[in-house]
Design a protein around this motif. Sequence first.
Motif, PDB file in Angstrom:
ATOM      1  N   LEU A 175      66.948  43.702  66.515  1.00 12.60           N
ATOM      2  CA  LEU A 175      66.156  42.471  66.428  1.00 12.60           C
ATOM      3  C   LEU A 175      66.464  41.714  65.138  1.00 12.60           C
ATOM      4  CD1 LEU A 175      62.448  43.016  67.431  1.00 12.60           C
ATOM      5  CD2 LEU A 175      64.071  41.398  68.398  1.00 12.60           C
ATOM      6  N   ALA A 176      66.571  42.476  64.059  1.00 12.02           N
ATOM      7  CA  ALA A 176      66.821  41.852  62.755  1.00 12.02           C
ATOM      8  C   ALA A 176      68.183  41.169  62.750  1.00 12.02           C
ATOM      9  CB  ALA A 176      66.741  42.884  61.645  1.00 12.02           C
ATOM     10  N   SER A 177      69.113  41.664  63.566  1.00 11.02           N
ATOM     11  CA  SER A 177      70.413  40.990  63.597  1.00 11.02           C
ATOM     12  C   SER A 177      70.495  40.048  64.789  1.00 11.02           C
ATOM     13  CB  SER A 177      71.555  41.986  63.539  1.00 11.02           C
ATOM     14  OG  SER A 177      71.377  42.978  64.505  1.00 11.02           O
ATOM     15  N   ASN A 178      69.314  39.520  65.188  1.00  9.58           N
ATOM     16  CA  ASN A 178      69.293  38.401  66.124  1.00  9.58           C
ATOM     17  C   ASN A 178      69.492  38.724  67.595  1.00  9.58           C
ATOM     18  OD1 ASN A 178      68.451  35.992  65.288  1.00  9.58           O
ATOM     19  ND2 ASN A 178      70.432  35.341  64.419  1.00  9.58           N
ATOM     20  N   ALA A 179      69.308  39.977  68.005  1.00  7.29           N
ATOM     21  CA  ALA A 179      69.385  40.300  69.427  1.00  7.29           C
ATOM     22  C   ALA A 179      68.225  39.614  70.158  1.00  7.29           C
ATOM     23  CB  ALA A 179      69.303  41.810  69.613  1.00  7.29           C
ATOM     24  N   ALA A 180      68.410  39.350  71.460  1.00 10.42           N
ATOM     25  CA  ALA A 180      67.358  38.686  72.230  1.00 10.42           C
ATOM     26  C   ALA A 180      66.140  39.595  72.326  1.00 10.42           C
ATOM     27  CB  ALA A 180      67.872  38.355  73.623  1.00 10.42           C
ATOM     28  N   PRO A 181      64.951  39.074  71.941  1.00 15.34           N
ATOM     29  CA  PRO A 181      63.760  39.927  71.857  1.00 15.34           C
ATOM     30  C   PRO A 181      63.401  40.672  73.157  1.00 15.34           C
ATOM     31  CG  PRO A 181      63.354  37.861  70.747  1.00 15.34           C
ATOM     32  CD  PRO A 181      64.690  37.734  71.405  1.00 15.34           C
ATOM     33  N   LEU A 182      63.328  39.946  74.288  1.00 12.67           N
ATOM     34  CA  LEU A 182      62.870  40.606  75.514  1.00 12.67           C
ATOM     35  C   LEU A 182      63.858  41.691  75.946  1.00 12.67           C
ATOM     36  CD1 LEU A 182      60.780  40.859  77.732  1.00 12.67           C
ATOM     37  CD2 LEU A 182      61.992  39.094  79.027  1.00 12.67           C
ATOM     38  N   LEU A 183      65.138  41.352  75.888  1.00 14.36           N
ATOM     39  CA  LEU A 183      66.176  42.300  76.280  1.00 14.36           C
ATOM     40  C   LEU A 183      66.113  43.566  75.423  1.00 14.36           C
ATOM     41  CD1 LEU A 183      68.275  41.779  78.461  1.00 14.36           C
ATOM     42  CD2 LEU A 183      69.930  41.279  76.660  1.00 14.36           C
ATOM     43  N   THR A 184      65.946  43.364  74.124  1.00 14.33           N
ATOM     44  CA  THR A 184      65.868  44.495  73.192  1.00 14.33           C
ATOM     45  C   THR A 184      64.672  45.381  73.526  1.00 14.33           C
ATOM     46  OG1 THR A 184      66.738  43.017  71.502  1.00 14.33           O
ATOM     47  CG2 THR A 184      65.824  45.093  70.739  1.00 14.33           C
ATOM     48  N   CYS A 185      63.537  44.731  73.813  1.00 15.85           N
ATOM     49  CA  CYS A 185      62.336  45.509  74.116  1.00 15.85           C
ATOM     50  C   CYS A 185      62.465  46.227  75.455  1.00 15.85           C
ATOM     51  CB  CYS A 185      61.104  44.609  74.115  1.00 15.85           C
ATOM     52  SG  CYS A 185      60.717  44.020  72.462  1.00 15.85           S
ATOM     53  N   GLU A 186      63.118  45.588  76.429  1.00 15.68           N
ATOM     54  CA  GLU A 186      63.300  46.253  77.727  1.00 15.68           C
ATOM     55  C   GLU A 186      64.166  47.503  77.568  1.00 15.68           C
ATOM     56  OE1 GLU A 186      62.862  42.406  80.733  1.00 15.68           O
ATOM     57  OE2 GLU A 186      64.852  43.061  80.098  1.00 15.68           O
ATOM     58  N   ALA A 187      65.271  47.353  76.835  1.00 17.88           N
ATOM     59  CA  ALA A 187      66.145  48.519  76.628  1.00 17.88           C
ATOM     60  C   ALA A 187      65.389  49.624  75.918  1.00 17.88           C
ATOM     61  CB  ALA A 187      67.367  48.089  75.807  1.00 17.88           C
ATOM     62  N   LEU A 188      64.578  49.227  74.954  1.00 15.75           N
ATOM     63  CA  LEU A 188      63.811  50.222  74.202  1.00 15.75           C
ATOM     64  C   LEU A 188      62.824  50.953  75.111  1.00 15.75           C
ATOM     65  CD1 LEU A 188      62.739  51.623  71.660  1.00 15.75           C
ATOM     66  CD2 LEU A 188      61.221  49.669  71.341  1.00 15.75           C
ATOM     67  N   MET A 189      62.045  50.182  75.877  1.00 19.54           N
ATOM     68  CA  MET A 189      61.009  50.799  76.698  1.00 19.54           C
ATOM     69  C   MET A 189      61.622  51.747  77.728  1.00 19.54           C
ATOM     70  SD  MET A 189      58.109  50.025  75.530  1.00 19.54           S
ATOM     71  CE  MET A 189      57.478  48.885  74.313  1.00 19.54           C
ATOM     72  N   CYS A 190      62.796  51.392  78.253  1.00 23.12           N
ATOM     73  CA  CYS A 190      63.469  52.293  79.204  1.00 23.12           C
ATOM     74  C   CYS A 190      63.832  53.602  78.514  1.00 23.12           C
ATOM     75  CB  CYS A 190      64.720  51.643  79.782  1.00 23.12           C
ATOM     76  SG  CYS A 190      64.310  50.301  80.918  1.00 23.12           S
ATOM     77  N   ARG A 191      64.262  53.516  77.267  1.00 24.35           N
ATOM     78  CA  ARG A 191      64.585  54.749  76.534  1.00 24.35           C
ATOM     79  C   ARG A 191      63.326  55.566  76.251  1.00 24.35           C
ATOM     80  NH1 ARG A 191      68.541  53.636  71.558  1.00 24.35           N
ATOM     81  NH2 ARG A 191      68.379  55.889  71.284  1.00 24.35           N
ATOM     82  N   LEU A 192      62.248  54.872  75.939  1.00 27.19           N
ATOM     83  CA  LEU A 192      60.999  55.573  75.628  1.00 27.19           C
ATOM     84  C   LEU A 192      60.395  56.226  76.872  1.00 27.19           C
ATOM     85  CD1 LEU A 192      59.184  53.132  73.148  1.00 27.19           C
ATOM     86  CD2 LEU A 192      60.668  55.085  72.634  1.00 27.19           C
ATOM     87  N   ALA A 193      60.734  55.654  78.054  1.00 25.24           N
ATOM     88  CA  ALA A 193      60.163  56.179  79.302  1.00 25.24           C
ATOM     89  C   ALA A 193      60.789  57.518  79.683  1.00 25.24           C
ATOM     90  CB  ALA A 193      60.357  55.163  80.428  1.00 25.24           C
ATOM     91  N   LYS A 194      62.006  57.749  79.198  1.00 20.09           N
ATOM     92  CA  LYS A 194      62.703  59.020  79.539  1.00 20.09           C
ATOM     93  C   LYS A 194      62.031  60.193  78.842  1.00 20.09           C
ATOM     94  CE  LYS A 194      67.428  57.509  79.908  1.00 20.09           C
ATOM     95  NZ  LYS A 194      68.558  57.564  79.032  1.00 20.09           N
ATOM     96  N   GLN A 195      62.063  61.347  79.495  1.00 22.59           N
ATOM     97  CA  GLN A 195      61.492  62.551  78.877  1.00 22.59           C
ATOM     98  C   GLN A 195      62.351  62.997  77.701  1.00 22.59           C
ATOM     99  OE1 GLN A 195      59.307  64.704  77.909  1.00 22.59           O
ATOM    100  NE2 GLN A 195      57.961  63.758  79.410  1.00 22.59           N
TER     101      GLN A 195
END
Length: 392
Positions: free
Chosen positions: A372-392
């Motif tokens: 995010l700090a290096s200007n990645a698109a906010p929603l896309l970044t959060c979606e990728a993150l949440m998918c990673r957090l959803a994994k066991q």
Amino acid sequence: MTLSLAMQNNVFNDLVNQEHVVEILKGAVLASRTDIESQEMSHAWIFTGPPGSGRSLAAVAFAQALICPNNGCGICNDCMSARTHGHPDVEMMRTEGLSIKVEGIRELLSRVAWAPSKGIWRVVVIEDADRLTESAANALLKAIEEPGNRTVWLLCAPTLHDVLPTIRSRCRHLQLRSPSSQAVANILISRDHIAPRMADFAARVSQGHVGRAKHIATNEQARSNRKKIMQLPLQLGTLAAAFQAAQTLVELATIEADEASQERDVYEIEKLQEAYGKGATGRGMATGAGKAVKELENEQKSRNSRIVRDSIDGALLDIATFFRDVMMVQTGKVESLINIDMDEHIAQYAENSPPHSIVNKINAVMEARVNLASNAAPLLTCEALMCRLAKQ
Ligand SMILES: [Zn+2]
């Protein structure tokens, strides 16, 4: 002048847990009164420290002490006007856009070119020195190097590495530290008259960030938003839910950011239009008004996108504290929980997750912040993150 600063009411009292820095600054103020070329007093300083540690508070306090006839009493006209940005010899530069451009620095330099109008010093505080573009930094460098100058430069940045080596090698460096939760709670109670229980809660969840702690303690909407964000890690059962969580996070952060900017945006536009003659009877706005308004709107847009990013970053930090707490429970350190209000959820999560997955999740949150700090698109970044957090 051998006045003891320790005896007085002074501007440094607001700095929480920064005694090591305050001592140096007080020494510099005293030295600046007697010998302007002394070792203690430098023409350029850089204040670094984590967000909320009070970098700009320290810089402003130092500016006040330098221009105040009583070494920073905090109550005289000079001290007051320096703090409210109304002192002719104190210049504050802060940006809410993504960078400070060379034009901005040139304009600043033209404003501070004269000798100080009242005291011995003219002081310039640059709050986001890490956002200087390279050409802006070079323009600034020339000014800092100018000999015999009565201007003192106070730069603020998260770390020394955020500032060009050419600049930082000319500055005396002061490192601020994050105050403890206890210290933050104490200042909320004594300075802002917040009830001890609330002060305690706000201090703990804002992790040493005085400004955020105050915001949470005094703003119910902020507390309710935070609560919703803290529930997100518990709602990641399916991929669809993960995408929904990302959407919610960005929405909440945007709402918070909009609240912060809307009123100010409207006010700024009105002021600008007035300056061009809007509302005066018998004539329209002067030529150039349309262009100026357009420029201001663009500036506001870039500022607002930064506020949204900052707000998402704050939410991600909050989420990281959830996993940090889970890890604490897994290692048996239950007493050091940040999110005490969620202790049951945290205990349950700890029981159902292998410890290495928690480490991965914390890493995932931190990587998302870097992106995010290096200007990645906010929603896309959060979606990728949440998918990673959803994994066991
Ligand atoms: Zn004063």
